[in-house]
Write a protein that holds these residues in place. Structure first.
Motif, PDB file in Angstrom:
ATOM      1  N   PHE A   1      -4.168  -1.027  -7.712  1.00  0.00           N
ATOM      2  CA  PHE A   1      -4.901   0.031  -8.083  1.00  0.00           C
ATOM      3  C   PHE A   1      -5.190   1.143  -7.371  1.00  0.00           C
ATOM      4  CE2 PHE A   1      -6.599  -3.497 -10.960  1.00  0.00           C
ATOM      5  CZ  PHE A   1      -6.709  -2.829 -12.183  1.00  0.00           C
ATOM      6  N   THR A   2      -4.469   1.103  -6.100  1.00  0.00           N
ATOM      7  CA  THR A   2      -4.142   1.941  -5.215  1.00  0.00           C
ATOM      8  C   THR A   2      -3.482   3.092  -6.004  1.00  0.00           C
ATOM      9  OG1 THR A   2      -4.036   0.783  -3.393  1.00  0.00           O
ATOM     10  CG2 THR A   2      -3.202   2.903  -3.104  1.00  0.00           C
ATOM     11  N   TYR A   3      -2.446   2.730  -6.806  1.00  0.00           N
ATOM     12  CA  TYR A   3      -1.642   3.564  -7.684  1.00  0.00           C
ATOM     13  C   TYR A   3      -2.294   4.737  -8.639  1.00  0.00           C
ATOM     14  CZ  TYR A   3       1.305   4.709 -12.066  1.00  0.00           C
ATOM     15  OH  TYR A   3       1.907   5.290 -12.811  1.00  0.00           O
ATOM     16  N   PRO A   4      -3.185   4.222  -9.510  1.00  0.00           N
ATOM     17  CA  PRO A   4      -4.091   5.097 -10.281  1.00  0.00           C
ATOM     18  C   PRO A   4      -5.052   5.923  -9.423  1.00  0.00           C
ATOM     19  CG  PRO A   4      -4.890   2.824 -10.865  1.00  0.00           C
ATOM     20  CD  PRO A   4      -3.549   2.795 -10.071  1.00  0.00           C
ATOM     21  N   ALA A   5      -5.502   5.410  -8.369  1.00  0.00           N
ATOM     22  CA  ALA A   5      -6.518   6.115  -7.449  1.00  0.00           C
ATOM     23  C   ALA A   5      -5.661   7.301  -6.864  1.00  0.00           C
ATOM     24  CB  ALA A   5      -7.110   5.402  -6.413  1.00  0.00           C
ATOM     25  N   VAL A   6      -4.660   7.047  -6.231  1.00  0.00           N
ATOM     26  CA  VAL A   6      -3.838   8.168  -5.812  1.00  0.00           C
ATOM     27  C   VAL A   6      -3.530   9.223  -6.664  1.00  0.00           C
ATOM     28  CG1 VAL A   6      -1.600   8.742  -4.274  1.00  0.00           C
ATOM     29  CG2 VAL A   6      -3.029   6.901  -3.702  1.00  0.00           C
TER      30      VAL A   6
ATOM     31  N   THR B   1       0.667  -1.232  -0.183  1.00  0.00           N
ATOM     32  CA  THR B   1       0.074   0.101  -0.090  1.00  0.00           C
ATOM     33  C   THR B   1       0.903   1.070  -0.027  1.00  0.00           C
ATOM     34  OG1 THR B   1      -1.695  -1.060   1.108  1.00  0.00           O
ATOM     35  CG2 THR B   1      -1.749   1.235   1.097  1.00  0.00           C
ATOM     36  N   ALA B   2       1.864   1.292   0.794  1.00  0.00           N
ATOM     37  CA  ALA B   2       3.001   2.463   0.957  1.00  0.00           C
ATOM     38  C   ALA B   2       3.544   2.415  -0.362  1.00  0.00           C
ATOM     39  CB  ALA B   2       3.771   2.127   1.804  1.00  0.00           C
ATOM     40  N   ALA B   3       3.916   1.453  -1.158  1.00  0.00           N
ATOM     41  CA  ALA B   3       4.571   1.573  -2.436  1.00  0.00           C
ATOM     42  C   ALA B   3       3.679   2.292  -3.444  1.00  0.00           C
ATOM     43  CB  ALA B   3       5.085   0.133  -2.881  1.00  0.00           C
ATOM     44  N   MET B   4       2.405   1.612  -3.432  1.00  0.00           N
ATOM     45  CA  MET B   4       1.424   2.079  -4.468  1.00  0.00           C
ATOM     46  C   MET B   4       1.060   3.665  -4.260  1.00  0.00           C
ATOM     47  SD  MET B   4       0.965  -0.440  -6.582  1.00  0.00           S
ATOM     48  CE  MET B   4       2.687  -0.704  -6.466  1.00  0.00           C
TER      49      MET B   4
ATOM     50  N   ARG C   1       0.165  -2.996 -12.266  1.00  0.00           N
ATOM     51  CA  ARG C   1       0.983  -2.329 -11.393  1.00  0.00           C
ATOM     52  C   ARG C   1       1.611  -1.189 -11.913  1.00  0.00           C
ATOM     53  NH1 ARG C   1       5.796  -6.826 -12.793  1.00  0.00           N
ATOM     54  NH2 ARG C   1       5.232  -6.189 -14.955  1.00  0.00           N
ATOM     55  N   PRO C   2       2.567  -0.807 -11.182  1.00  0.00           N
ATOM     56  CA  PRO C   2       3.173   0.663 -11.577  1.00  0.00           C
ATOM     57  C   PRO C   2       4.058   0.461 -12.561  1.00  0.00           C
ATOM     58  CG  PRO C   2       3.797  -0.237  -9.290  1.00  0.00           C
ATOM     59  CD  PRO C   2       2.960  -1.268  -9.868  1.00  0.00           C
ATOM     60  N   ALA C   3       4.972   1.483 -12.911  1.00  0.00           N
ATOM     61  CA  ALA C   3       5.953   1.780 -13.983  1.00  0.00           C
ATOM     62  C   ALA C   3       6.695   0.998 -14.669  1.00  0.00           C
ATOM     63  CB  ALA C   3       6.254   3.125 -14.045  1.00  0.00           C
ATOM     64  N   THR C   4       6.913  -0.169 -13.911  1.00  0.00           N
ATOM     65  CA  THR C   4       7.868  -0.874 -14.608  1.00  0.00           C
ATOM     66  C   THR C   4       8.032  -2.484 -13.964  1.00  0.00           C
ATOM     67  OG1 THR C   4       9.676  -0.680 -12.936  1.00  0.00           O
ATOM     68  CG2 THR C   4       9.474   0.971 -14.318  1.00  0.00           C
ATOM     69  N   PRO C   5       8.245  -3.385 -14.923  1.00  0.00           N
ATOM     70  CA  PRO C   5       8.299  -4.404 -14.603  1.00  0.00           C
ATOM     71  C   PRO C   5       9.245  -4.782 -13.640  1.00  0.00           C
ATOM     72  CG  PRO C   5       8.841  -4.351 -16.930  1.00  0.00           C
ATOM     73  CD  PRO C   5       8.668  -3.222 -16.145  1.00  0.00           C
ATOM     74  N   VAL C   6      10.354  -3.878 -13.659  1.00  0.00           N
ATOM     75  CA  VAL C   6      11.717  -4.074 -12.803  1.00  0.00           C
ATOM     76  C   VAL C   6      11.095  -4.083 -11.472  1.00  0.00           C
ATOM     77  CG1 VAL C   6      12.900  -3.069 -14.557  1.00  0.00           C
ATOM     78  CG2 VAL C   6      11.909  -1.639 -12.823  1.00  0.00           C
TER      79      VAL C   6
END
Length: 340
Positions: free
Chosen positions: A250-255, A16-19, A331-336
């Protein structure tokens, strides 16, 4: 509370913190005032220092597990990731953080389609249906009107850039999935290191003179959004079931949408908002295993069984994510990382 529950709760808090950090990415990019190529160059530069320092402190360079093949795959994934970031950040300029981020979350569908096209992975009728639904949602979210086609405006270009960014993220996810026996932190480190010489010819250092306090935003993108964020995500992936990872992603796009509204006053319209649940629902249906005991792709871009991620991560994003994501189905910006 059992030890297993405590571990999962810790993973939930970490992811959650990461997203939430991922959701602030767009603000850091815009506030830096730098061009997309400069932003990504300094992100990979400071990110390499952060990830390299962490890996060194943890002793990850001993028995790193890389072979010439896996090192080459990691580098190839880095090429896709770096230009994915450039296109996404250009899309912020031409549309908005909200629109670009939601459009970018078509990543999981590219992973499915590319897997079927390039590696003959099974593509069911149900998945095709969910992909069609997602792209119907994409049409609504993008808010593109006939006038945008007639005028050839920058908004349409921005939507296209977000879609291309998602495609590159999907390619990176497919490449990274084929790396085994290597810690994801080291894969991420290789991918950002590749970006330094790759972007050097495109970086405009003259434009950075007088940047002043805005350097803080660029350092933050490397240290916070590429160092701390990845460490949190990798730690969480080893503790959580796939279903929870997919939902928390989906916390990422919401934030990101909340930050875009709070900082810049941008928000998507009512018709555009109708497309968001279509994309979210379709993404979850495509990402999650159909039942316990079946294999599926986690939002970290890894194969999982019985709905749980491996205890020892062997491959990454974004985030995406990835994204991939990233990342990274969703998920976020990178598969890394992810990494988004």
């Amino acid at each position: 509370m059992t030890s297993a529950t405590a571990v999962e709760n810790k993973g939930t808090a970490q992811l959650t913190a990461a997203m939430m950090l991922s959701g602030t990415l767009g603000v850091f990019v815009v506030e830096s005032g730098a061009s997309p190529f400069n932003v990504v160059f300094f992100r990979v530069l400071f990110g390499a220092l952060a990830l390299g320092g962490y890996a060194l402190a943890r002793g990850y360079f001993r028995d790193h597990g890389f072979t010439p093949r896996t090192l080459g795959l990691a580098a190839l994934g880095g090429v896709f990731i770096v230009f994915n970031w450039v296109l996404l950040f250009q899309s912020y300029e031409n549309t908005s953080i909200s629109v670009a981020t939601v459009v970018y979350h078509t990543q999981p569908f590219y992973v499915v389609l590319l897997g079927a096209l390039l590696f003959r992975e099974r593509l069911t009728a149900a998945k095709v249906g969910w992909i069609v639904l997602a792209f119907a949602g994409l049409i609504l979210v993008s808010g593109v009107s006939p006038a945008d086609f007639a005028n050839g405006g920058t908004y349409l270009t921005g939507v296209g850039q977000a879609l291309l960014a998602a495609l590159l993220y999907g390619l990176s996810t497919l490449v990274t999935k084929r790396i085994t026996g290597v810690r994801p932190h080291l894969i991420a480190l290789v991918q950002v290191l590749v970006g330094i010489p790759l972007l050097l010819p495109f970086a405009d250092f003259g434009a950075m003179r007088g940047t002043g306090a805005d350097w803080g935003w660029l350092v933050g993108l490397g240290v916070v959004h590429t160092g701390l964020m990845y460490v949190l995500m990798y730690a969480a992936y080893a503790k959580l079931p796939t279903a929870k990872i997919a939902v928390l992603a989906f916390t990422y796009p919401a934030v990101a949408m909340v930050m875009d509204w709070a900082v810049y006053g941008h928000h998507i319209g009512l018709v555009q908002a109708l497309g968001v649940p279509l994309i979210v629902t379709a993404s979850l249906k495509v990402t999650l295993p159909r039942a316990a005991g079946t294999a599926g792709i986690s939002p970290a871009g890894r194969i999982t069984r019985a709905g749980r991620t491996p205890r020892t991560p062997v491959a990454a994003h974004a985030p995406r994510t990835a994204a991939h994501e990233p990342e990274a189905a969703s998920r976020p910006a990178t598969p890394v990382e992810s990494e988004a």
